[in-house]
Design an enzyme around this catalytic site. Sequence first.
Site, PDB file in Angstrom:
ATOM      1  CB  THR A 138       0.531  10.215  -8.013  1.00 48.29           C
ATOM      2  OG1 THR A 138       0.156   9.040  -7.263  1.00 48.29           O
ATOM      3  CG2 THR A 138       0.432  11.440  -7.121  1.00 48.29           C
ATOM      4  CG  ASP A 229     -11.205  -0.140 -11.552  1.00 48.25           C
ATOM      5  OD1 ASP A 229     -11.071  -1.238 -10.962  1.00 48.25           O
ATOM      6  OD2 ASP A 229     -10.723   0.923 -11.125  1.00 48.25           O
TER       7      ASP A 229
HETATM    8  C1  PRP Z   1      -5.250  -1.946 -10.609  1.00 44.53           C
HETATM    9  C2  PRP Z   1      -4.757  -3.285 -11.086  1.00 44.53           C
HETATM   10  C3  PRP Z   1      -3.289  -3.221 -10.788  1.00 44.53           C
HETATM   11  C4  PRP Z   1      -2.967  -1.779 -11.039  1.00 44.53           C
HETATM   12  C5  PRP Z   1      -2.319  -1.686 -12.399  1.00 44.53           C
HETATM   13  O1  PRP Z   1      -5.428  -1.950  -9.248  1.00 44.53           O
HETATM   14  O2  PRP Z   1      -5.409  -4.367 -10.498  1.00 44.53           O
HETATM   15  O3  PRP Z   1      -2.963  -3.606  -9.468  1.00 44.53           O
HETATM   16  O4  PRP Z   1      -4.211  -1.067 -11.018  1.00 44.53           O
HETATM   17  O5  PRP Z   1      -1.864  -0.421 -12.640  1.00 44.53           O
HETATM   18  P1  PRP Z   1      -0.326  -0.059 -12.787  1.00 44.53           P
HETATM   19  O6  PRP Z   1       0.293  -1.080 -13.659  1.00 44.53           O
HETATM   20  O7  PRP Z   1      -0.397   1.307 -13.422  1.00 44.53           O
HETATM   21  O8  PRP Z   1       0.274  -0.010 -11.406  1.00 44.53           O
HETATM   22  P2  PRP Z   1      -6.180  -0.760  -8.489  1.00 44.53           P
HETATM   23  O9  PRP Z   1      -5.230   0.282  -8.044  1.00 44.53           O
HETATM   24  O10 PRP Z   1      -7.325  -0.284  -9.311  1.00 44.53           O
HETATM   25  O11 PRP Z   1      -6.689  -1.458  -7.152  1.00 44.53           O
HETATM   26  P3  PRP Z   1      -7.865  -2.531  -6.955  1.00 44.53           P
HETATM   27  O12 PRP Z   1      -7.389  -3.821  -7.553  1.00 44.53           O
HETATM   28  O13 PRP Z   1      -8.003  -2.600  -5.484  1.00 44.53           O
HETATM   29  O14 PRP Z   1      -9.102  -2.014  -7.640  1.00 44.53           O
HETATM   30  N1  URA Z   2      -6.234  -0.799 -13.476  1.00 42.02           N
HETATM   31  C1  URA Z   2      -7.359  -1.315 -14.024  1.00 42.02           C
HETATM   32  O1  URA Z   2      -8.169  -1.949 -13.328  1.00 42.02           O
HETATM   33  N2  URA Z   2      -7.573  -1.110 -15.331  1.00 42.02           N
HETATM   34  C2  URA Z   2      -6.715  -0.422 -16.100  1.00 42.02           C
HETATM   35  O2  URA Z   2      -6.970  -0.278 -17.301  1.00 42.02           O
HETATM   36  C3  URA Z   2      -5.554   0.103 -15.528  1.00 42.02           C
HETATM   37  C4  URA Z   2      -5.336  -0.116 -14.201  1.00 42.02           C
END
Ligand code: PRP
Ligand code: URA
Length: 238
Positions: A138, A229
């Site tokens: 989602t 990521d």
């Molecule tokens: C990533 C990033 C943000 C989010 C951004 O976290 O660090 O928190 O995605 O996406 P958005 O603006 O669409 O919400 P992630 O869910 O990958 O978690 P992590 O930091 O634990 O890897």
């Molecule tokens: N979270 C990440 O870590 N990278 C992206 O590009 C988007 C969300």
Amino acid sequence: MRIGEFRVSLQCLFGEGVDDVSFINYFKHSIMALHIINHPMIQHKLTIMRKKETGTREFRELLKEIGMLMGYEVTRDYPLKNVEIETPMQKMVAHELAGRKTVLVPILRAGLGMVEGMLTLDPTAKVGHIGMYRDEKTHEPVFYYYKMPEGKDRLVIITDPMLATGGSICDAVRRLKSDGYSRIRVMCLVASPEGIKRVQSEHPEVDIYTAAVDEGMNEDCYILPGLGDAGDRIFGTK
Ligand code: PRP
Ligand code: URA
């Protein structure tokens, strides 16, 4: 709001001792809600981070360095107060930070990568934590942890390198507001135009600091060209 009124409200926040430089910095800052920090050193380091061949160790080190460099801009309008001190030569009136200590709030996990650099700059800052991850299907944020220090009047700086859909930042800000915090800034590294727009429409009073605004997102809501990521690259997962 006129300048005179602005000065009065600033004095309400920080007390009578606010000096003119602090006042002008705060005023300039408050009329710009999106701050793109394009300092050459930051841009150079970001380019290395974006490269797919850059490994975990270097990626983490660069994020820490950028965290500190961006911190100069995020803290630029911090108020100062005059203090009388004595150098080995004579007495003088010098400047000292005024007001309460800031709270840095990394969004776990990736936001942690920017905290150490910020703490190098402002070692007395408090640190809260917000845990959330994006659901893979989602793309909505899933909340799992919240811990903040006392003091709802403190300035809160949310750190998260990636502002993609804006869902995570918007939820984090909403949670902080419902807990009573009202002075909130966002510090990220790479932002999408969609994410910025969403944060600005849901939380117009929140300033966003970023080193880059990229082209957009792919169908999995990853930023393009982005850097992949961020959490995985910082922690060597995947
Ligand atoms: C990533 C990033 C943000 C989010 C951004 O976290 O660090 O928190 O995605 O996406 P958005 O603006 O669409 O919400 P992630 O869910 O990958 O978690 P992590 O930091 O634990 O890897
Ligand atoms: N979270 C990440 O870590 N990278 C992206 O590009 C988007 C969300």
